[in-house]
Design a protein around this motif. Structure first.
Motif, PDB file in Angstrom:
ATOM      1  N   GLU A 140       0.827  -1.206   0.000  1.00 13.93           N
ATOM      2  CA  GLU A 140       0.000   0.000   0.000  1.00 13.93           C
ATOM      3  C   GLU A 140       0.862   1.257   0.000  1.00 13.93           C
ATOM      4  N   LEU A 141       1.971   1.230   0.746  1.00 13.08           N
ATOM      5  CA  LEU A 141       2.836   2.397   0.802  1.00 13.08           C
ATOM      6  C   LEU A 141       3.517   2.623  -0.534  1.00 13.08           C
ATOM      7  N   ASN A 142       3.937   1.532  -1.202  1.00 13.73           N
ATOM      8  CA  ASN A 142       4.535   1.670  -2.529  1.00 13.73           C
ATOM      9  C   ASN A 142       3.559   2.302  -3.502  1.00 13.73           C
ATOM     10  N   GLU A 143       2.291   1.856  -3.462  1.00 23.10           N
ATOM     11  CA  GLU A 143       1.284   2.418  -4.351  1.00 23.10           C
ATOM     12  C   GLU A 143       1.093   3.908  -4.074  1.00 23.10           C
ATOM     13  N   SER A 144       1.112   4.298  -2.808  1.00 28.85           N
ATOM     14  CA  SER A 144       0.860   5.694  -2.460  1.00 28.85           C
ATOM     15  C   SER A 144       2.035   6.591  -2.822  1.00 28.85           C
ATOM     16  N   LEU A 145       3.193   6.006  -3.086  1.00 30.23           N
ATOM     17  CA  LEU A 145       4.358   6.807  -3.465  1.00 30.23           C
ATOM     18  C   LEU A 145       4.416   7.093  -4.959  1.00 30.23           C
ATOM     19  N   SER A 146       3.597   6.426  -5.742  1.00 28.24           N
ATOM     20  CA  SER A 146       3.688   6.590  -7.183  1.00 28.24           C
ATOM     21  C   SER A 146       3.439   8.034  -7.580  1.00 28.24           C
ATOM     22  N   LEU A 147       4.088   8.464  -8.658  1.00 27.56           N
ATOM     23  CA  LEU A 147       3.902   9.831  -9.141  1.00 27.56           C
ATOM     24  C   LEU A 147       2.448  10.080  -9.500  1.00 27.56           C
ATOM     25  N   ALA A 148       1.777   9.050 -10.027  1.00 30.95           N
ATOM     26  CA  ALA A 148       0.370   9.199 -10.400  1.00 30.95           C
ATOM     27  C   ALA A 148      -0.484   9.504  -9.181  1.00 30.95           C
TER      28      ALA A 148
END
Length: 364
Positions: free
Chosen positions: A102-110
């Motif tokens: 979840e944290l990786n997803e929230s870091l995305s530029l998008a």
């Protein structure tokens, strides 16, 4: 009993990663986030000279969040006058395969770009609750609202944003496979191959900040994006030789582009008019990137369901200052010569693509 400076440093190091992550999610700027974290430490250090702080994590989180809110409010005018599209500063090679998905997803530029739709308070509540799983009782004193008010703010924030990603996580090995297909099709000039790896809803953003010539509006759809990517070599990189380092950009696969050789033939640089202030900035930037190893751009891919859903290209030099220059002996760097018109892309790719695989992993 007051903590000694050494004890304070140990406590700070324990929470530093969390504090930086909160600040970066709030601001979308690596350098501003680092400044906020350091300012929070200094404020806590001084405060503890007078009174013992029982919960340093809550105290530091409060300071960081409030400073970020103030910075976002101050930056509102700057964002409104920003030339072209505004993208977050890229966070390079910080993703650990064992971190929470979840944290990786929230870091995305998008995802960070979507957060720009929220007000500073909405952004703070949403990030603390959705990304870091703070209770409303914990969030309330941080933002200076009641717990019930924070619930209402969270509800409004969710209405402004798409639902938090709930699809199955894409493993890093799958990310690498998508990236490899994308890169090979791009470098080979393989139109069909590139169209297959791009999602139907693909969007491409570029950010030059008025200092580098880029497109000023998003490109939508595989057709537009493919035509733009195949035109990059002639329109954006007026150099003979450059280096690409494949790495993780905000938890997703991407590239860092370096100038591989100092440019001697300045006639190949874009000819910009110097009469305007913007023209002078462009000329100054083109002169500056003549140094070998200079970071020219960062490209981040957002991959969903085994396809590329978003491409973000950041070329504003002010947003690349925190990325170390290439020292020329990086094993993760692949050197490319821009082919002349009579040279096929596949010929240039064949000479160099082998080393690219090692930089993102061996499981292909």
């Amino acid at each position: 009993m007051k903590r000694s400076p050494t004890q304070q440093e140990l406590v700070f190091q324990q929470h530093k990663s969390l504090l930086f992550s909160i600040a970066y999610h709030m601001l979308g700027s690596v350098m501003d986030a680092e400044d906020c974290v350091q300012e929070a430490f200094l404020q806590w250090y001084i405060a503890e000279q007078e009174e013992f702080v029982e919960n340093p994590k809550a105290y530091l989180s409060t300071i960081v969040t409030r400073r970020c809110i103030d910075r976002l409010r101050s930056a509102k005018t700057q964002r409104e006058t920003y030339v072209g599209l505004w993208l977050p500063e890229p966070l390079v090679a910080t993703t650990d395969p064992f971190e929470r998905w979840e944290l990786n997803e929230s870091l995305s530029l998008a995802f960070l770009l979507l957060l720009e739709r929220l007000s500073p308070i909405e952004r703070a509540v949403y990030i603390l609750r959705q990304v870091f799983d703070y209770d409303y009782a914990e969030i309330a004193p941080i933002v200076g609202k009641s717990a019930e008010n924070c619930r209402q703010i969270m509800h409004r924030a969710r209405r402004h944003l798409p639902a938090f990603p709930d699809h199955m996580p894409v493993l890093h090995a799958q990310h690498r496979q998508v990236f490899t297909k994308f890169f090979q099709a791009w470098m080979n000039g393989d139109m069909e191959g590139l169209l297959q790896v791009l999602a139907d809803e693909i969007v491409l953003h570029t950010d030059g900040g008025g200092k580098v010539r880029t497109i000023l509006h998003p490109l939508y759809g595989p057709g537009q994006v493919t035509r733009y990517l195949f035109g990059l070599q002639q329109k954006v990189f007026p150099v003979v030789k450059f280096a690409l380092r494949s790495t993780w950009i905000n938890g997703q696969p991407g590239l860092i582009g370096y100038l591989e050789e100092a440019m001697e033939d300045k006639s190949r640089l874009p000819q910009e008019r110097e009469e305007t202030e913007n023209g002078k900035q462009l000329v100054a930037w083109h002169q500056r990137i003549l140094a070998k190893g200079e970071v020219v751009f960062v490209m981040g891919l957002t991959c969903v369901d085994a396809q590329v859903q978003e491409i973000d290209i950041i070329a504003n030099p002010e947003k690349l200052r925190h990325i170390p220059i290439s020292n020329g002996d990086d094993n993760d760097t692949t050197v490319y010569e821009i082919p002349a018109s009579e040279v096929r892309w596949s010929d240039a790719l064949t000479r160099h693509v082998g080393t690219l695989k090692g930089s993102l992993g061996a499981d292909y």
